[in-house]
Design a protein around this motif. Structure first.
Motif, PDB file in Angstrom:
ATOM      1  N   ASP A 231       0.859  -1.180   0.000  1.00 24.93           N
ATOM      2  CA  ASP A 231       0.000   0.000   0.000  1.00 24.93           C
ATOM      3  C   ASP A 231       0.899   1.236   0.000  1.00 24.93           C
ATOM      4  OD1 ASP A 231      -2.267  -1.525   0.053  1.00 24.93           O
ATOM      5  OD2 ASP A 231      -3.027  -0.783   1.971  1.00 24.93           O
ATOM      6  N   HIS A 233       1.190   3.663   2.045  1.00 25.78           N
ATOM      7  CA  HIS A 233       1.439   4.292   3.352  1.00 25.78           C
ATOM      8  C   HIS A 233       2.048   3.247   4.285  1.00 25.78           C
ATOM      9  CE1 HIS A 233      -2.836   3.575   2.272  1.00 25.78           C
ATOM     10  NE2 HIS A 233      -2.609   2.566   3.101  1.00 25.78           N
ATOM     11  N   HIS A 367       2.022  -0.439   8.495  1.00 23.79           N
ATOM     12  CA  HIS A 367       0.964   0.092   7.612  1.00 23.79           C
ATOM     13  C   HIS A 367       0.087   1.031   8.422  1.00 23.79           C
ATOM     14  CE1 HIS A 367      -3.272  -0.325   6.105  1.00 23.79           C
ATOM     15  NE2 HIS A 367      -2.680  -0.040   4.954  1.00 23.79           N
ATOM     16  N   ILE A 368      -0.285   2.142   7.811  1.00 27.82           N
ATOM     17  CA  ILE A 368      -1.237   3.043   8.479  1.00 27.82           C
ATOM     18  C   ILE A 368      -2.642   2.546   8.166  1.00 27.82           C
ATOM     19  CG2 ILE A 368      -2.053   5.410   8.742  1.00 27.82           C
ATOM     20  CD1 ILE A 368       0.557   6.377   7.502  1.00 27.82           C
TER      21      ILE A 368
HETATM   22 MN    MN Z   1      -3.907   0.749   3.277  1.00 30.41          MN
END
Ligand code: MN
Ligand code: UD2
Length: 587
Positions: A231, A233, A367-368
């Motif tokens: 992803d 972020h 991961h955020i």
């Molecule tokens: Mn995500």
């Protein structure tokens, strides 16, 4: 041109004003540049990236923007993944406001170095691992749509800084039709001037494609031996790459997942999952991904605390797969839109078609997790629901009945054509969903199979007839067993079953009562099943009473009204203690 700029600015302000009025309008498309008002170009079959027309900004402007970004950084802030804080009241207010747009604290993120350090919380044994000196190479595919600049670039820098250059062939950035200025000219300028040109590729999609088609475009553009999806972020931990590549070298059909650590969307603290207690992926019959404990048998089978740990499903965003195997095993369902469902699809497909899904405990990526989607859902569709209906129609065989019990609404919604996916399953001679349940996820509770009886649990003495009902409580919260007028058809609220073991239960929760053998009347509560029976063991006797083994008491609804808590009382000959299950499998 200045007229256009003015019109754009005006439009932008109106949209900003609209978006501060209600949280639901956050999901409206923010159109701030004239050219995005036009209809997007027609979808093309090829993946040749279309380039956007150059904006009026010059390299000097971009250089100034980047200098401004750098001036905001507070050296050392957030290092080692420490929690950070804003102090200035104005900044706090701005951060609060922008939270509604980005779904994380962008003001704070902009102050944290793009190359901050994160803690190495790996299991101590990870430090002694040995890797082949002939590992396959990796293409890291990072897809994004309107991702904030600092989190996107922190992801890129983190991968570049923590991956041995000879193993990281390239990073493929896939822009899913972002309309933010900084993700166009500035991004291209940054790639040209700040990042190794031979390592970072940028693919632009000519229309909003959703994360599934964006990943497919990234996979087509990638050329290394192994694909790794992230992803936009994320922050990776030292030596995150090697365990993934090593395992794929040993086992080509293993699809690998790192341990996913949590980066706080509020203070950017990097919290690591304990290396002995990480979880693997499960699913709910309503079609959602969920985390589950590693089963005890699996802890033994994998041989070591840092061994490849089988996982029935995956969260979806972060995984590694042999590039050729990705295509062989059916890549993705190209007709899935925007977000959701593709992770369960890939999980079922990989297992059922001969591969496996494993967590590599020495590979860690933060991961955020954002509290909402900071992007639009074109057409306002429930893409998670529709995509998941595609999954169940293709992969879940008759078990789709349990999904539709939760999502009756989806039985009448157009989910598009699924014949190509069904054909693929046939051609590959993939195994049945029952095989998946029996072999990959044997602990998954099947409410209408592994049971003595199931369905609505009715008391015929009450008027109207009352049935056990979870009264819309969340499936994973603790609540009291309730009753409600029996529904005409079986709905999940009234689905209870008596397991072969003797639990009175739902998908995850069991009915529990105090084990005290007094004359007292107690409440029956629903709590997560603990598998140990004890205060969760029941017997449905010949008279039709539901008797709690540990206390010897019976479920009793005398004087209990609709939507009230059900009692456990000393067994008697009261007809309010007699219950009928809708379906009895073992009389
Ligand atoms: Mn995500
Ligand atoms: C999780 C996954 C996510 C995906 C999703 C199910 C993790 C950590 N994340 O949700 O990868 O599997 O479950 O579908 O496992 N994006 C696009 N175009 C879109 C929408 C999203 O490119 O139309 C990008 C987005 O910028 C991000 C990625 O796709 O990089 C995943 O989206 P998310 O972060 O909103 O999903 P998340 O983490 O809530």
């Amino acid at each position: 041109a200045s007229k256009l700029l003015f019109a754009g600015l005006f439009f932008g302000i109106v949209i900003l004003w609209l978006s501060t009025r209600s949280s639901s309008s956050v999901e409206q498309k923010v159109i701030i540049r004239e050219k995005y008002v036009q209809a997007p170009p027609a979808p093309t079959q090829s993946d040749v990236p279309l380039r956007y027309e150059q904006s009026a900004l010059t390299d000097q402007d971009y250089e100034a923007m980047i200098a401004q970004d750098e001036a905001r950084i507070i050296p050392g802030l957030g290092d080692e993944g420490a929690a950070c804080e804003l102090e200035d009241p104005e900044e706090l207010a701005l951060a609060e406001k922008l939270m509604a747009k980005e779904a994380f604290n962008i003001v704070l993120s902009n102050k944290i170095s793009l190359t901050r350090t994160v803690p190495d919380a790996r299991h101590p044994m990870c430090k002694n691992q040995r890797f082949s000196n002939n590992l396959p190479s990796a293409s890291v595919v990072i897809i994004f749509t309107n991702e904030a600049w600092s989190t996107l670039m922190r992801t890129v820098h983190s991968v570049l800084n923590h991956s041995p250059p000879h193993l990281l062939k390239e990073i493929v950035l896939v822009d899913d039709f972002s309309d933010r200025e900084e993700l166009h000219g500035k991004l291209e300028y940054y790639l040209r001037t700040r990042l190794p040109a031979d390592k970072v590729k940028l693919v632009r999609l000519p229309e909003r494609s959703g994360l599934i088609r964006a990943r497919l475009a990234g996979a087509r553009a990638a050329s290394a031996d192994v694909l790794i999806f992230l992803d936009s972020h994320c922050e990776v931990v030292v030596q995150w790459l090697e365990p993934l590549l090593q395992r794929i070298k040993e086992s080509r059909t293993s699809v690998l997942i790192p341990i996913i650590d949590v980066i706080s969307e509020k203070n950017f603290e990097y919290s690591h999952v304990h290396s002995e207690n990480f979880e693997v992926g499960g699913f709910t019959w309503s079609g959602h991904f969920t985390w589950i404990h590693v089963p005890e048998e699996e802890k033994i089978r994998r041989g070591s605390a840092i061994g490849a740990t089988r996982s029935p499903t995956m969260a979806g965003g972060l995984f590694a797969i042999d590039r050729n195997y990705f295509w062989e095993v059916g890549s993705y369902d190209e007709q899935m839109d925007v977000w959701g469902g593709e992770n369960l699809e890939m999980s079922f497909r990989v297992w059922m078609c001969g591969g496996s899904l494993e967590v590599m405990p020495c590979s860690r990526v933060g991961h955020i997790f954002r509290p909402f989607h900071p992007y639009t859902f074109p057409g306002g569709k429930d893409t998670h629901g529709i995509n998941t209906a595609r999954v169940v129609e293709v992969w879940m065989d008759d078990y789709k009945r349990l999904f539709y019990m939760h999502r009756n609404d989806l039985q009448t919604v157009d989910i598009g054509d699924i014949s190509a996916r069904r054909k693929f399953r046939e051609k590959m001679k993939c195994k049945s969903f029952k095989w998946f349940l029996d072999n990959v996820y044997p602990s998954k509770y099947i409410p209408d199979e592994d049971v003595i009886a199931y369905g609505r649990v009715r008391n015929e003495a009450s008027t109207p007839n009352f049935c056990f009902d979870n009264l819309n409580h969340d499936s994973d919260s603790n609540y009291n067993l309730g009753i409600y007028g029996c529904h005409n058809t079986l709905e999940t609220n009234q689905l209870y079953s008596l397991s072969k073991k003797g639990e009175l239960r739902r998908e995850f929760n069991c009915v529990q009562a105090p084990a005290t053998k007094s004359l007292s009347v107690e409440k029956a509560t629903l709590v997560p099943c603990h598998d140990l029976l004890g205060n969760q063991e029941w017997e449905w006797n010949k008279r039709g009473q539901l008797k709690h083994k540990a206390s010897g008491k019976c479920i009793d609804i005398e004087n209990v009204h609709s939507e009230e808590d059900v009692k456990v009382a000393p067994c008697s000959d009261s007809k309010f203690q007699i219950f009928q299950f809708e379906h009895v499998l073992i009389p």
